[in-house]
Design an enzyme around this catalytic site. Structure first.
Site, short mmCIF file in Angstrom:
data_model
loop_
_atom_site.label_atom_id
_atom_site.label_comp_id
_atom_site.label_asym_id
_atom_site.label_seq_id
_atom_site.Cartn_x
_atom_site.Cartn_y
_atom_site.Cartn_z
N ARG A 50 -53.53 30.90 -5.94
CA ARG A 50 -54.39 30.53 -4.82
C ARG A 50 -53.68 29.46 -3.99
O ARG A 50 -54.00 28.28 -4.08
CB ARG A 50 -55.73 30.02 -5.33
CG ARG A 50 -56.54 31.08 -6.06
CD ARG A 50 -57.85 30.53 -6.60
NE ARG A 50 -58.73 30.04 -5.55
CZ ARG A 50 -59.97 29.60 -5.74
NH1 ARG A 50 -60.47 29.59 -6.97
NH2 ARG A 50 -60.70 29.17 -4.74
N ASP A 52 -52.54 26.96 -1.15
CA ASP A 52 -53.35 26.15 -0.25
C ASP A 52 -53.04 26.44 1.22
O ASP A 52 -52.06 27.13 1.55
CB ASP A 52 -53.11 24.67 -0.52
CG ASP A 52 -53.65 24.22 -1.87
OD1 ASP A 52 -54.60 24.85 -2.36
OD2 ASP A 52 -53.10 23.25 -2.43
N TYR A 112 -41.64 27.95 -7.69
CA TYR A 112 -41.88 27.43 -6.34
C TYR A 112 -40.64 26.71 -5.86
O TYR A 112 -39.81 26.23 -6.66
CB TYR A 112 -43.04 26.43 -6.34
CG TYR A 112 -44.42 27.01 -6.47
CD1 TYR A 112 -45.20 27.30 -5.34
CD2 TYR A 112 -44.98 27.26 -7.72
CE1 TYR A 112 -46.48 27.80 -5.46
CE2 TYR A 112 -46.26 27.77 -7.86
CZ TYR A 112 -47.00 28.05 -6.71
OH TYR A 112 -48.27 28.56 -6.84
N ARG A 199 -46.36 19.64 -5.30
CA ARG A 199 -46.21 18.74 -4.15
C ARG A 199 -46.20 17.27 -4.58
O ARG A 199 -45.55 16.43 -3.96
CB ARG A 199 -47.33 19.01 -3.14
CG ARG A 199 -47.17 20.36 -2.43
CD ARG A 199 -48.47 20.85 -1.80
NE ARG A 199 -48.99 19.88 -0.83
CZ ARG A 199 -50.21 19.98 -0.30
NH1 ARG A 199 -51.03 20.98 -0.65
NH2 ARG A 199 -50.62 19.09 0.59
#
Length: 246
Positions: A50, A52, A112, A199
């Protein structure tokens, strides 16, 4: 029948992956395209991640389930869907999967990348997919810090508020930083990630690169379980979901 789609998207213009009542989402436009192609069929989709608002993907995985036979040949399905999708979303592959397949539970790991333009001036060609930081970062120090994140840890120090997961323990299989074409690329692979975890790790590595903390402080930040000890949450547009492994 079940089909596993690989979906790529520029998340700049979207309110994230998940369908919302107010706002355009990647899942929403994909479902609209599927509705135009799968005429007369009921279907459901479930994404592996999911992402962002503002986050991008090259390898988002989406499980498509229909109540009947899709008339479009499987190898042609990506091209047919892409003909009705907006230019910033594309289906890049479609594969048959068994009925018991689950895109989240069956995922072994995800990778990622967080990109930072560490040049004195912003780059108009990368401003949608990389965060610009003009202050010089010490790449060697950041690379030294990476090893401390690897392994199984309680990563609650790197989890944004609002998460409702049962456990904050995750395993980072690899974390590395390299410089490529003027960008610093932080690559991370793990068995799962907490809300904004990648992040926040990127923000912590930035603090190392700026000399605000030393690489050797990372284990103490992890064990402290104190969100205020870790770095800030970096902007979403620098983050891209590269791949989900099964």
């Amino acid at each position: 029948m079940g089909i596993l789609l690989t979906v790529a998207y520029d998340g700049t213009n979207y309110c994230g992956w998940q369908v919302q009542e107010n706002g355009i989402t990647v899942c929403g436009v994909l479902k609209e395209a599927l509705g135009n192609v799968l005429t007369g069929l009921s279907f459901s989709v479930l994404g592996a991640s999911r992402t962002d608002a503002g986050v991008h993907a090259l390898g988002q995985r989406v499980h498509l389930i229909t109540d009947g036979k899709i008339l479009v040949p499987l190898d042609k399905l990506p091209a047919v869907l892409n003909s009705v999708l907006p230019d910033d979303v594309a289906v890049t592959s479609a594969l048959n999967v068994c009925d018991s397949f689950h895109p989240i539970r069956d995922a072994k790991s995800k990778t990622y990348v967080y990109k930072i333009n560490n040049q004195p001036h912003r780059n108009p060609l990368t401003h949608r997919t990389a965060t610009h930081l003009s202050k010089p970062l010490n790449l060697m120090s950041m690379q030294s810090a990476c090893e401390y994140f690897e392994g199984e840890h309680d990563f609650i120090s790197f989890c944004a508020s609002g998460s409702s997961v049962k456990s904050t323990v995750r395993t980072v299989y690899s974390l590395s930083i390299e410089e490529r074409e003027g960008l610093l690329e932080i690559h991370i692979n793990g068995n799962g990630f907490l809300y904004n975890m990648v992040r926040i790790i990127a923000g912590t590595l930035v603090n190392v690169g700026l000399g605000k903390i030393s690489p050797s402080e990372i284990p103490d930040i992890i064990s402290s379980k104190d969100r205020t000890r870790a770095g800030k949450t970096m902007p979403p547009h620098g983050l891209t979901l590269l791949e989900v492994f099964y």
